[in-house]
Design a protein around this motif. Structure first.
Motif, PDB file in Angstrom:
ATOM      1  N   GLU A  97       0.829  -1.208   0.000  1.00  0.00           N
ATOM      2  CA  GLU A  97       0.000   0.000   0.000  1.00  0.00           C
ATOM      3  C   GLU A  97       0.866   1.262   0.000  1.00  0.00           C
ATOM      4  OE1 GLU A  97      -3.660   2.022   2.521  1.00  0.00           O
ATOM      5  OE2 GLU A  97      -3.018  -0.014   3.000  1.00  0.00           O
ATOM      6  N   LEU A  98       1.926   1.259   0.802  1.00  0.00           N
ATOM      7  CA  LEU A  98       2.830   2.417   0.831  1.00  0.00           C
ATOM      8  C   LEU A  98       3.512   2.619  -0.517  1.00  0.00           C
ATOM      9  CD1 LEU A  98       4.430   1.901   4.349  1.00  0.00           C
ATOM     10  CD2 LEU A  98       2.813   3.693   3.684  1.00  0.00           C
ATOM     11  N   LEU A  99       3.940   1.543  -1.140  1.00  0.00           N
ATOM     12  CA  LEU A  99       4.568   1.631  -2.457  1.00  0.00           C
ATOM     13  C   LEU A  99       3.571   2.143  -3.496  1.00  0.00           C
ATOM     14  CD1 LEU A  99       6.938   1.198  -4.361  1.00  0.00           C
ATOM     15  CD2 LEU A  99       6.250  -1.200  -4.536  1.00  0.00           C
ATOM     16  N   TRP A 100       2.329   1.662  -3.408  1.00  0.00           N
ATOM     17  CA  TRP A 100       1.282   2.100  -4.325  1.00  0.00           C
ATOM     18  C   TRP A 100       1.084   3.614  -4.197  1.00  0.00           C
ATOM     19  CZ3 TRP A 100      -1.247  -0.977  -7.818  1.00  0.00           C
ATOM     20  CH2 TRP A 100      -2.345  -0.416  -8.465  1.00  0.00           C
ATOM     21  N   GLU A 101       0.976   4.104  -2.954  1.00  0.00           N
ATOM     22  CA  GLU A 101       0.779   5.533  -2.713  1.00  0.00           C
ATOM     23  C   GLU A 101       1.964   6.353  -3.217  1.00  0.00           C
ATOM     24  OE1 GLU A 101       0.025   5.692   1.481  1.00  0.00           O
ATOM     25  OE2 GLU A 101      -1.967   4.792   1.264  1.00  0.00           O
ATOM     26  N   LYS A 139      -4.109   9.064  -9.442  1.00  0.00           N
ATOM     27  CA  LYS A 139      -4.663   8.096  -8.504  1.00  0.00           C
ATOM     28  C   LYS A 139      -5.197   6.892  -9.269  1.00  0.00           C
ATOM     29  CE  LYS A 139      -4.612  10.063  -4.365  1.00  0.00           C
ATOM     30  NZ  LYS A 139      -4.033   9.456  -3.207  1.00  0.00           N
ATOM     31  N   PHE A 140      -4.989   5.724  -8.706  1.00  0.00           N
ATOM     32  CA  PHE A 140      -5.477   4.476  -9.278  1.00  0.00           C
ATOM     33  C   PHE A 140      -6.195   3.699  -8.175  1.00  0.00           C
ATOM     34  CE2 PHE A 140      -1.616   5.591 -11.555  1.00  0.00           C
ATOM     35  CZ  PHE A 140      -2.030   5.533 -12.869  1.00  0.00           C
TER      36      PHE A 140
END
Length: 93
Positions: free
Chosen positions: A76-80, A89-90
């Motif tokens: 989640e942190l990597l995604w953000e 945003k995805f």
């Protein structure tokens, strides 16, 4: 042949991981896309035409996937962070 042996023996200076030609590197993806035993599988790390084994984090350069790569909070942190880098945003899976 000698060229193939050199390629197989080569190691990345940065990670210690084996270096591969583009064709060798694509092998796991082709395997996943085209073989019945991969039907319905999702979310796995692939390596050398099989599902990568979990390895300890301190086993640098070994074959496999470290546990941190499978951690949902880290994902989640990597995604953000990736969204911030690209400015878009995805939907998080």
């Amino acid at each position: 042949d000698r060229r193939t042996a050199r390629i197989r023996a080569a190691r990345s200076a940065a990670s210690g991981s084996p270096e591969k030609t583009p064709s060798q590197g694509a092998g796991a993806e082709v395997w996943a896309a085209g073989f019945p035993e991969t039907e319905g599988l999702s979310g796995y790390y692939l390596e050398d035409c099989h599902i990568a084994e979990h390895i300890p984090s301190d086993n640098f350069g070994a074959a496999g996937v470290i546990e941190e790569a499978l951690d949902p909070k880290t994902a989640e942190l990597l995604w953000e962070a990736s969204e911030k880098i690209v400015g878009q945003k995805f939907a998080f899976p």
